[in-house]
Design a protein around this motif. Structure first.
Motif, short mmCIF file in Angstrom:
data_model
loop_
_atom_site.label_atom_id
_atom_site.label_comp_id
_atom_site.label_asym_id
_atom_site.label_seq_id
_atom_site.Cartn_x
_atom_site.Cartn_y
_atom_site.Cartn_z
N ASN A 38 60.87 71.62 49.64
CA ASN A 38 59.48 71.18 49.54
C ASN A 38 58.82 71.15 50.92
N SER A 42 55.87 74.05 51.86
CA SER A 42 54.49 73.59 52.05
C SER A 42 54.18 73.26 53.50
N HIS A 46 52.88 68.91 51.39
CA HIS A 46 53.05 68.27 50.08
C HIS A 46 52.98 66.75 50.20
N TRP A 49 49.34 65.87 49.93
CA TRP A 49 48.87 66.02 48.55
C TRP A 49 49.28 64.80 47.72
N THR A 237 43.68 71.96 49.92
CA THR A 237 44.13 73.18 50.61
C THR A 237 43.52 74.42 49.96
#
Length: 249
Positions: A38, A42, A46, A49, A237
């Motif tokens: 992850n 990203s 992430h 987010w 994004t």
């Protein structure tokens, strides 16, 4: 007699009753490297987010939260702190390997008191109706066989005034970004997956599953169809990711 109806597994058409097992195999394969991948996939974004998802959730002390497709628990951990000892967070995933990874992480971080672990399919939730103040599903809805069925099930277990938040990859809002994103997803991402997890195909599936997921307006319509009101979404994004929010009034 086998049900001949089909659905998509990435770009491949498979029988409906095969998809869950195929998805399970993907996450069994990557579970022990999930957090690392992850961060790499990203570039660490992430975390931002997920932070934004928490910020707009409206979750308060004493509330009940259901975190579906909880993975290794980034959202569950934050909610655990927000609801406090008098609240409850259900940490749920359909995949046993992911659920165990998350449970081990939460125990290592000392988060035990208000967290409960349930292996469950988002399409068939084993919870009472009108029970939760908030339901979240982060980067998991695209893997569900029947997304509308899952959204309908979530609506039932939310109490009046409760809300659903779907954090998911979506459709970039401009063509140059979309082309760059496609290049990254299909050329670089599977190679990273091969180096880190030894599994190139699982990450190729993940890239394909993102492209097959409903776009922002389509998913909003699906939530409204289930009965959710005041539905909106937030592009993050450049629309690579979107947070959808809807209320049960």
């Amino acid at each position: 007699m086998r049900d001949e109806k089909t659905t998509h597994f990435g770009y491949e058409e498979v029988a409906v009753d095969e998809k869950a097992g195929r998805v399970r195999a993907v996450f069994d394969s990557v579970a022990n490297k999930y957090d690392l991948m992850n961060d790499l996939m990203s570039f660490g974004v992430h975390r931002l987010w997920k932070r934004h998802t928490i910020e707009i959730s409206g979750v308060r002390r004493g509330q009940r939260v259901l975190d579906l497709a909880a993975g290794t628990g980034d959202l569950s951990a934050r909610f655990s702190g927000l609801v406090g000892a008098e609240g409850e967070v259900i940490f749920s995933d359909i995949n046993a390997a992911m659920l165990e990874q998350g449970r081990e992480r939460m125990l290592n971080e000392g988060r035990a008191g208000n967290l409960h672990y349930v292996q469950a399919d988002a399409q068939y939730l084993p919870f009472p109706e009108n029970h939760f103040d908030c339901v979240t599903i982060g980067f998991g809805l695209r893997n569900v066989t029947d997304k509308q069925l899952a959204i309908n099930a979530i609506y039932k277990v939310l109490r009046p005034g409760g809300r659903l938040l779907v954090l998911e990859f979506s459709k970039p809002t401009n063509k140059p970004l979309e082309k760059l994103y496609d290049l990254y997803s299909f050329s670089l991402l599977p190679k990273i997956g091969k180096v880190i997890t030894g599994d190139e195909e699982s990450y190729r599936y993940l890239a394909e599953s993102i492209r097959m997921h409903p776009d922002q307006e389509t998913l909003k319509g699906m939530m409204e169809h289930a009965g959710f009101e005041r539905c909106d979404y937030f592009n993050l994004t450049g629309g690579v990711v979107a947070i959808h929010r809807g209320y049960k009034l």
